[in-house]
Design a protein around this motif. Structure first.
Motif, PDB file in Angstrom:
ATOM      1  N   SER A 396      25.290  15.990  -6.406  1.00 31.68           N
ATOM      2  CA  SER A 396      24.724  17.147  -5.713  1.00 31.68           C
ATOM      3  C   SER A 396      25.820  18.092  -5.243  1.00 31.68           C
ATOM      4  CB  SER A 396      23.907  16.689  -4.505  1.00 31.68           C
ATOM      5  OG  SER A 396      22.889  15.836  -4.921  1.00 31.68           O
ATOM      6  N   LEU A 397      25.438  19.355  -5.106  1.00 27.95           N
ATOM      7  CA  LEU A 397      26.367  20.374  -4.632  1.00 27.95           C
ATOM      8  C   LEU A 397      25.743  21.065  -3.443  1.00 27.95           C
ATOM      9  CD1 LEU A 397      27.063  21.684  -8.197  1.00 27.95           C
ATOM     10  CD2 LEU A 397      28.782  20.612  -6.741  1.00 27.95           C
ATOM     11  N   GLY A 398      26.547  21.339  -2.434  1.00 31.69           N
ATOM     12  CA  GLY A 398      25.979  21.965  -1.249  1.00 31.69           C
ATOM     13  C   GLY A 398      27.042  22.627  -0.416  1.00 31.69           C
ATOM     14  N   ILE A 399      26.669  23.037   0.785  1.00 32.10           N
ATOM     15  CA  ILE A 399      27.652  23.642   1.681  1.00 32.10           C
ATOM     16  C   ILE A 399      27.621  22.969   3.048  1.00 32.10           C
ATOM     17  CG2 ILE A 399      27.515  25.879   0.512  1.00 32.10           C
ATOM     18  CD1 ILE A 399      26.186  26.942   3.059  1.00 32.10           C
ATOM     19  N   HIS A 437      31.916  26.482   2.930  1.00 28.69           N
ATOM     20  CA  HIS A 437      32.658  25.322   2.457  1.00 28.69           C
ATOM     21  C   HIS A 437      31.787  24.614   1.423  1.00 28.69           C
ATOM     22  CE1 HIS A 437      34.837  21.307   3.588  1.00 28.69           C
ATOM     23  NE2 HIS A 437      35.144  21.744   2.394  1.00 28.69           N
ATOM     24  N   VAL A 438      32.228  24.629   0.181  1.00 28.05           N
ATOM     25  CA  VAL A 438      31.432  24.075  -0.914  1.00 28.05           C
ATOM     26  C   VAL A 438      31.795  22.607  -1.107  1.00 28.05           C
ATOM     27  CG1 VAL A 438      30.807  24.339  -3.347  1.00 28.05           C
ATOM     28  CG2 VAL A 438      31.509  26.347  -2.015  1.00 28.05           C
ATOM     29  N   LEU A 439      30.763  21.769  -1.156  1.00 30.04           N
ATOM     30  CA  LEU A 439      31.009  20.324  -1.223  1.00 30.04           C
ATOM     31  C   LEU A 439      30.208  19.682  -2.336  1.00 30.04           C
ATOM     32  CD1 LEU A 439      30.677  20.370   2.496  1.00 30.04           C
ATOM     33  CD2 LEU A 439      32.608  19.126   1.498  1.00 30.04           C
ATOM     34  N   GLN A 440      30.705  18.525  -2.745  1.00 31.69           N
ATOM     35  CA  GLN A 440      30.045  17.788  -3.808  1.00 31.69           C
ATOM     36  C   GLN A 440      29.884  16.348  -3.374  1.00 31.69           C
ATOM     37  OE1 GLN A 440      32.505  17.070  -7.263  1.00 31.69           O
ATOM     38  NE2 GLN A 440      30.744  17.315  -8.604  1.00 31.69           N
ATOM     39  N   CYS A 449      32.099  13.673   1.644  1.00 29.62           N
ATOM     40  CA  CYS A 449      31.899  14.360   0.370  1.00 29.62           C
ATOM     41  C   CYS A 449      33.213  14.949  -0.115  1.00 29.62           C
ATOM     42  CB  CYS A 449      30.844  15.449   0.510  1.00 29.62           C
ATOM     43  SG  CYS A 449      29.191  14.760   0.629  1.00 29.62           S
ATOM     44  N   ARG A 450      33.163  15.444  -1.314  1.00 28.54           N
ATOM     45  CA  ARG A 450      34.359  15.991  -1.922  1.00 28.54           C
ATOM     46  C   ARG A 450      34.365  17.499  -1.710  1.00 28.54           C
ATOM     47  NH1 ARG A 450      35.200  16.961  -7.800  1.00 28.54           N
ATOM     48  NH2 ARG A 450      37.439  16.798  -8.176  1.00 28.54           N
ATOM     49  N   SER A 451      35.480  17.991  -1.171  1.00 31.86           N
ATOM     50  CA  SER A 451      35.561  19.419  -0.912  1.00 31.86           C
ATOM     51  C   SER A 451      35.977  20.142  -2.190  1.00 31.86           C
ATOM     52  CB  SER A 451      36.597  19.648   0.195  1.00 31.86           C
ATOM     53  OG  SER A 451      36.849  21.014   0.316  1.00 31.86           O
ATOM     54  N   LEU A 452      35.200  21.140  -2.569  1.00 33.16           N
ATOM     55  CA  LEU A 452      35.505  21.859  -3.817  1.00 33.16           C
ATOM     56  C   LEU A 452      36.160  23.207  -3.559  1.00 33.16           C
ATOM     57  CD1 LEU A 452      32.298  21.315  -5.988  1.00 33.16           C
ATOM     58  CD2 LEU A 452      34.473  20.115  -6.166  1.00 33.16           C
ATOM     59  N   ALA A 453      35.718  23.885  -2.545  1.00 37.09           N
ATOM     60  CA  ALA A 453      36.261  25.220  -2.293  1.00 37.09           C
ATOM     61  C   ALA A 453      35.842  25.697  -0.913  1.00 37.09           C
ATOM     62  CB  ALA A 453      35.734  26.212  -3.338  1.00 37.09           C
TER      63      ALA A 453
END
Ligand code: ADP
Ligand code: MG
Length: 615
Positions: A396-399, A437-440, A449-453
């Motif tokens: 999943s992708l979220g903020i 903050h975009v997270l996966q 979660c994993r921070s993407l950007a």
């Protein structure tokens, strides 16, 4: 990369595309990268979606079953698509129109009675699908096990699930359901455009659908749908039939309106005339019955006048759809005609006038959905190159939202390309910046979660907390690239970032992230509740702090001010406790203690504090 690609094992698989229609159904496949419909043994590509059970217990489907509509009406089922995925409650009056018997066991599931057997709607649809499958197997000389099936854009989850069930019962693995308007646009290759707005006008036998699609980066997004579930060629047939019956009655002095066989034959005659009028300036309605003959000329001119009210009825839904989608006719780049009834010249004219654009008519309107389904099938099987594979987002992708929580925007296992939009608001009065903050990942807390950007959306109009409207849009393109854009809906200011979510993740890592989220689910849920309670506490604490500087506070009686102070202290004491119920009960206390204050101040901040998820 963490996507699940189909392994073709060297050869490409055969996947068929199916238009499972209310009136007619079709099957199509990719023949050397060109979509083609497959006719049945009778040479007809259109298989009427009609199922009948003969008195000897044999199931017949298609043209043969359509004959039985007259000879055997209570053992023949049509328009079953209207019942798919719906409960007895939902269909209400609709079922009263059907001549076949409908029962419901345990109140919920619809069952259709055919002789001494009863079937669910997916089982009936499966019989149509099985016929299509057999037609394809006979024509291609191989077993067919995988399909793409189209559904109306407005179908809900239950209706979609029922369609999948029908496929499974028919022995088909339904790899994907595609929206009918999207399939039509694919058949015309409109996905090759970079972007644009497409209107799909679908007038079939018994239903009218208008869809406005937006194309961006090869993805069709349904902006709006409208229509009429009881409007189509059938209405024209009934109108002509009524006129012909009156004609016959006055010519022969005989009323045939109770004679099933005569009606059936006259209905065929008016339909034949209607079809001819789509290409000829005039046609004849002819009936020979019991040694007598009826023949009447129908000109296109008269026909057009008769059907004008029916055609006009399609226009309002079109206007509503445009309004919902927020587009004007000038903004529509392409118009696609779907459904047999759009062969009628008057219909084409009306569409052209309304949208002020010449609609696409190069493909057969009653085949275009099936052809598009075949294109999608071709894309999935790799026959159509340079297009999308069956990819899903593995995580999943979220903020990040207030309290160190993650709000998911695109859920794991969504097929890509995918897009989703969510609205958020600000947490602090006068906030002019938000950090996106975009997270996966599957876990609830940012730290897991994993921070993407990360990026800043600056220059938001300063407003009280909870008032700003910030739209965050996630878009994963066919190559798995994620684009996240945030926009302040008041100022239109926008900021975006692009990332490759799967970068650096192995399949094993993806799997362990998913497993971990399952193991920690309960714990995470608890944590989320605690954090949400704290976010709420923050909001009210800030609001009360502000209110205490107001004159209204000092005007309160002493004991009320003391009560507020007490409630405030209690909330601060439990703030860090790991117990969301406790925190919430103290929030309630404080809310009650400050009720008077809030009222006298007309302080909307307290009331508004909880609206919207805060970034
Ligand atoms: P559905 O999507 O509801 O299954 P179709 O797209 O197959 O239906 O449309 C069926 C309707 O199209 C019928 O009412 C049929 O009479 C009508 N139709 C088919 N061909 C023509 C034609 N040449 N002229 C006018 N109407 C036509
Ligand atoms: Mg259709």
């Amino acid at each position: 990369m963490g996507t699940f690609q189909i392994d073709f094992g060297g050869a490409t698989r055969r996947i068929v595309g199916i238009d499972l229609g209310t009136t007619n159904s079709l099957i199509a496949y990719m023949s050397r990268a060109v979509p083609q419909v497959i006719p049945g043994a009778d040479g007809d590509a259109l298989v009427p979606s009609v199922v009948s059970l003969t008195t000897s217990g044999e199931v017949v489907v298609g043209n043969a079953a359509r004959e039985a509509l007259v000879t055997n009406p209570d053992r023949t089922i049509y328009s079953v698509k209207r019942l798919m995925g719906r409960g007895v409650e939902d269909v209400g009056d609709e079922v009263k129109l059907f001549p076949f018997r409908i029962s419901s066991d345990r109140g919920e599931v619809i069952r259709l009675q055919l002789g001494d057997r009863s079937f669910t709607p997916p089982e009936i649809s499966a019989l149509v699908l099985r016929q299509l499958k057999q037609n394809a197997e006979a024509a291609l000389g191989e077993e067919i096990t995988e399909a793409v099936i189209t559904v109306p854009a407005y179908f809900n989850d239950a209706q979609r699930q029922a369609t999948k069930d029908a496929g499974r019962i028919a022995g088909l693995d339904v790899l994907r359901l595609v929206n009918e308007p999207t399939a039509a646009a694919l058949a015309y290759g409109l996905d090759k455009r970079k972007e644009g707005i497409v209107a799909v006008y679908d007038l079939g036998g018994g239903t009218f659908d208008i869809s406005i699609l937006r194309l961006h980066d090869g993805i069709f997004e349904v902006l709006a749908t409208h229509g009429d579930t009881h409007l189509g060629g059938d209405d024209i047939d009934n109108l002509l039939l009524r006129i012909a019956l009156e004609d016959v009655a006055s010519e022969w002095g005989e009323d045939l309106s109770e004679n099933n066989e005569a009606i059936q034959r006259l209905r065929r005659a008016v339909i034949d005339a209607k079809h001819q009028l789509s290409t000829l300036p005039s046609a004849h309605i002819e009936l020979e019955f019991l040694g007598r003959r009826y023949r009447r000329e129908l000109t296109r001119e008269l026909f057009d006048r008769l059907i004008t009210p029916i055609v006009d009825k399609t226009l309002q839904p079109c206007r509503l759809a445009m309004a919902d989608a927020g587009v004007t006719p000038e903004q529509i780049d392409e118009v696609v005609l779907v459904g047999g009834s759009t062969r009628i010249p008057l219909v084409r004219l009306a569409v052209e006038r309304l949208f002020r654009a010449r609609p696409h008519t190069e493909l057969d309107p009653d085949k275009v959905v099936a052809l598009g389904a075949a294109v999608q099938a071709g894309i999935l099987s790799g026959v159509v190159e340079d297009q999308l594979l069956l990819d899903v987002t593995p995580l999943s992708l979220g903020i990040e939202t207030m309290g160190g929580l993650v709000t998911k925007v695109i859920h794991r296992n969504s097929t890509i390309p995918a897009s989703a939009t969510e609205q958020f608001t600000t947490a602090v009065d006068g906030q002019t910046n938000v950090l996106i903050h975009v997270l996966q990942g599957e876990r609830e807390l940012v730290k897991d979660c994993r921070s993407l950007a990360r990026f800043d959306l600056k220059g938001i109009d300063p407003m009280p907390a909870g008032f700003a409207r910030i739209e965050v849009r996630f878009l994963i393109d066919a190559n798995g690239i994620l684009n996240v854009a945030a926009r302040d809906l008041r100022t239109g200011k926008e900021q975006s970032v692009e990332v490759k979510p799967s970068y650096g993740l192995t399949d094993d890592q993806v799997e362990s992230m998913i497993l971990e989220s399952i193991e920690k689910a309960e714990d995470d849920f608890h944590q989320r509740q605690v954090r949400e309670a704290r976010v709420e506490a923050d909001t009210i604490l800030a609001a009360v702090e502000k209110a205490r500087q107001n004159d209204a506070y000092f005007a309160l009686p002493d004991e009320e001010r003391e009560a507020i102070q007490r409630a405030l202290n209690e909330l601060m004491v439990v703030y860090h406790a790991d117990d969301h119920l406790l925190i919430r009960s103290k929030i309630d206390h404080l809310n009650q203690a400050t009720m008077n204050l809030a009222e006298t101040m007309m302080n909307t901040a307290v009331g508004n504090a909880l609206r919207g998820t805060k970034i």
